[in-house]
Design a protein around this motif. Structure first.
Motif, short mmCIF file in Angstrom:
data_model
loop_
_atom_site.label_atom_id
_atom_site.label_comp_id
_atom_site.label_asym_id
_atom_site.label_seq_id
_atom_site.Cartn_x
_atom_site.Cartn_y
_atom_site.Cartn_z
N THR A 39 -11.14 -0.67 -6.70
CA THR A 39 -11.99 -1.25 -7.78
C THR A 39 -11.35 -2.28 -8.66
O THR A 39 -11.62 -3.23 -9.09
CB THR A 39 -12.52 -0.18 -8.59
OG1 THR A 39 -13.16 0.74 -7.72
CG2 THR A 39 -13.43 -0.67 -9.56
N ALA A 40 -9.94 -2.05 -8.82
CA ALA A 40 -9.08 -2.62 -9.77
C ALA A 40 -8.60 -3.87 -9.18
O ALA A 40 -7.36 -4.10 -8.53
CB ALA A 40 -8.04 -1.86 -10.28
N CYS A 41 -9.23 -4.95 -8.89
CA CYS A 41 -9.00 -6.34 -8.33
C CYS A 41 -8.71 -7.31 -9.25
O CYS A 41 -8.61 -7.24 -10.35
CB CYS A 41 -10.37 -6.70 -7.47
SG CYS A 41 -11.82 -7.13 -8.44
N GLY B 131 -3.96 -1.67 -13.30
CA GLY B 131 -3.07 -2.73 -12.48
C GLY B 131 -3.90 -3.30 -11.23
O GLY B 131 -4.85 -2.62 -11.02
N TYR B 132 -3.35 -4.21 -10.65
CA TYR B 132 -3.89 -4.70 -9.34
C TYR B 132 -3.69 -3.71 -8.45
O TYR B 132 -2.64 -3.19 -8.22
CB TYR B 132 -3.31 -6.02 -9.17
CG TYR B 132 -3.47 -7.12 -10.10
CD1 TYR B 132 -4.80 -7.80 -10.13
CD2 TYR B 132 -2.53 -7.32 -10.99
CE1 TYR B 132 -4.76 -9.02 -11.20
CE2 TYR B 132 -2.56 -8.48 -11.98
CZ TYR B 132 -3.89 -9.13 -12.07
OH TYR B 132 -3.99 -10.11 -12.83
N SER B 133 -4.74 -3.42 -7.67
CA SER B 133 -4.68 -2.20 -6.79
C SER B 133 -5.33 -2.77 -5.33
O SER B 133 -6.42 -3.23 -5.25
CB SER B 133 -5.54 -1.28 -7.16
OG SER B 133 -5.45 -0.08 -6.25
N LEU B 134 -4.56 -2.92 -4.30
CA LEU B 134 -5.03 -3.66 -2.81
C LEU B 134 -4.69 -2.49 -1.87
O LEU B 134 -3.53 -2.04 -1.76
CB LEU B 134 -4.07 -4.93 -2.83
CG LEU B 134 -4.74 -5.71 -1.69
CD1 LEU B 134 -5.69 -6.34 -2.09
CD2 LEU B 134 -3.37 -6.85 -1.66
N PHE B 135 -5.61 -2.36 -1.23
CA PHE B 135 -5.47 -1.62 -0.11
C PHE B 135 -4.66 -2.21 1.22
O PHE B 135 -3.72 -1.58 1.83
CB PHE B 135 -6.87 -0.88 0.55
CG PHE B 135 -7.61 -0.07 -0.20
CD1 PHE B 135 -7.05 0.95 -0.21
CD2 PHE B 135 -8.76 -0.29 -0.73
CE1 PHE B 135 -7.59 2.21 -1.14
CE2 PHE B 135 -9.39 0.55 -1.55
CZ PHE B 135 -8.91 1.83 -1.71
N GLU B 136 -5.01 -3.50 1.56
CA GLU B 136 -4.45 -4.17 2.70
C GLU B 136 -4.36 -5.80 2.58
O GLU B 136 -5.24 -6.09 1.82
CB GLU B 136 -5.21 -3.87 4.21
CG GLU B 136 -5.20 -2.48 4.62
CD GLU B 136 -3.84 -2.29 5.12
OE1 GLU B 136 -3.42 -3.07 6.04
OE2 GLU B 136 -3.14 -1.44 4.72
N PHE B 137 -3.38 -6.19 2.93
CA PHE B 137 -2.99 -7.72 2.75
C PHE B 137 -3.03 -8.04 4.23
O PHE B 137 -1.88 -8.14 4.77
CB PHE B 137 -1.94 -7.75 2.02
CG PHE B 137 -1.77 -9.25 1.75
CD1 PHE B 137 -2.17 -10.62 2.28
CD2 PHE B 137 -0.89 -9.89 0.41
CE1 PHE B 137 -1.76 -11.76 1.89
CE2 PHE B 137 -0.35 -10.90 0.10
CZ PHE B 137 -1.15 -12.01 0.75
N GLU B 138 -4.09 -8.53 4.91
CA GLU B 138 -4.15 -9.02 6.38
C GLU B 138 -4.03 -10.55 6.46
O GLU B 138 -4.60 -11.25 5.71
CB GLU B 138 -5.42 -8.57 7.11
CG GLU B 138 -5.37 -6.96 7.03
CD GLU B 138 -6.70 -6.68 7.38
OE1 GLU B 138 -6.89 -5.17 7.71
OE2 GLU B 138 -7.82 -7.35 8.04
N ILE B 139 -3.05 -10.97 7.50
CA ILE B 139 -2.86 -12.17 7.70
C ILE B 139 -3.03 -12.73 9.27
O ILE B 139 -2.74 -12.02 9.93
CB ILE B 139 -1.35 -12.69 7.33
CG1 ILE B 139 -1.16 -12.38 5.73
CG2 ILE B 139 -1.16 -14.10 7.46
CD1 ILE B 139 0.08 -12.34 5.44
#
Length: 346
Positions: free
Chosen positions: A178-180, A233-241
């Protein structure tokens, strides 16, 4: 019990067992019911509490071997086999590795990768900040939906993935909590010093964002966040490339099965385990309802064990489909009532 195993001596030193015994027939939570019939909770607890055990972490797809004996375990093999909903093995997603497990301890064998096209999986990550060990930057490349990176509560913040070598990059998927970020840029670099912006967004909505751009050669891919959507703070589950060209991979049904095996040097089975997973819609197991009915036979075999109150049962699947979640009952042929209490092997 498996969650405790996963953090043995690191964050967990004991268990509180609550409401494990039955009261009235309609009550739940117990490991065996009012009529002394072991429930699903019993079998789960029994499996997880094996002295020699192999298990999967549904949060990050990590596979670990557990040894709660007083003897070190040397040269054992941990193996994972993945099957689609139809029971067909999909070799690309399986793994095997030889490991040692110290006494009263655990050992990580490997992490299952259900997204082999993702160039970022398992790669090194660097961030401007994080809020603790459980919210570290590397959580965004572990392939698990249950872990995440969280930055400090301030602007700006950044996080980048080191692909290890130069790759053609043409797409990024950001899976936000949610914290994007309401405003951010995607940047690429060959040396992590000079950055080129390939995408900018000033109206970020969060959720899962797929960003496609003209393919570029880069070793480092960076998320530079300028403004938060919340006060957290910024909250990220996955950073896919992903690369510029779509990679063809073996088809895996959204809901699939994971079978784990732990064997000794001679190939003798020490522990096995079995799970079902939905890789598209987490915790949705309704596709199991589409399995056709399986044709089973169950035979009771007389043997020397009978005098000890033990009987051997042979269950066979004669159909071309998976026979899932079978429940075996021993019935008195005169009264038609079940024989209880009775304990069966897994």
């Amino acid at each position: 019990y498996e969650a405790w195993n996963d953090k043995m001596w690191n964050d967990a030193a004991g268990l509180l067992i609550w409401m494990s015994h039955p009261a009235y027939p309609s009550f739940v939570w117990q490991t065996y019911d009012y009529y002394y019939d072991p429930t699903g909770a019993y079998w789960g607890a029994k499996k997880a509490c094996e002295h020699l055990h192999i298990q999967w972490n549904a949060s990050n797809n990590n596979v670990k071997a557990v040894n709660t004996t007083s003897q070190d375990l040397k040269g054992v093999t941990a193996k994972a086999t993945v099957y689609d909903l139809n029971g067909k093995e999909v070799p690309r997603y399986g793994q095997a590795r030889r490991i040692d497990v110290e006494s009263s301890n655990i050992a990580e064998a490997f992490t299952l990768n259900f997204n082999p096209s993702n160039l970022a999986f398992g790669k090194k990550v660097v961030a401007s900040s994080s809020t603790g060990d459980s919210r570290r930057a590397l959580m965004v490349t572990d392939g698990g939906a249950g872990s995440r990176w969280e930055s400090e509560y301030s602007d700006p913040q950044w996080i980048y993935v080191d692909l290890g070598k130069e790759e053609e990059v043409g797409s990024v998927v950001l899976k936000w909590e949610t914290a994007c970020a309401q405003e951010y840029e995607l940047q690429v670099s060959g040396d992590a010093k000079k950055w080129k912006t390939v995408y900018a967004n000033k109206e970020g909505k969060g959720g899962t964002e797929r960003i496609d751009f003209h393919p570029v050669a880069a070793r480092y891919v960076k998320l530079a966040a300028a403004r938060r959507a919340t006060h957290f703070g910024y909250s990220l589950f996955e950073f896919e490339i992903y690369g510029g060209k779509a990679e063809r991979t073996e088809e895996l049904t959204p809901l699939h099965f994971i079978r784990l095996e732990l064997t000794d040097k001679e190939g003798n089975l020490l522990s096995e385990n079995f799970y079902w997973r939905n890789g598209v819609k987490e915790l949705d197991y309704t596709p199991l309802n589409t399995l056709p009915e399986a044709e089973l036979t169950c035979e009771l075999a007389d043997g020397p064990e009978k005098a000890e109150g033990k009987m051997k049962i042979a269950v066979k699947n004669h159909s071309g489909t998976v026979a899932f979640a079978n429940r075996i009952r021993l019935v008195n042929k005169v009264t038609g009532k079940r024989v209880l209490p009775i304990i069966m092997s897994d």
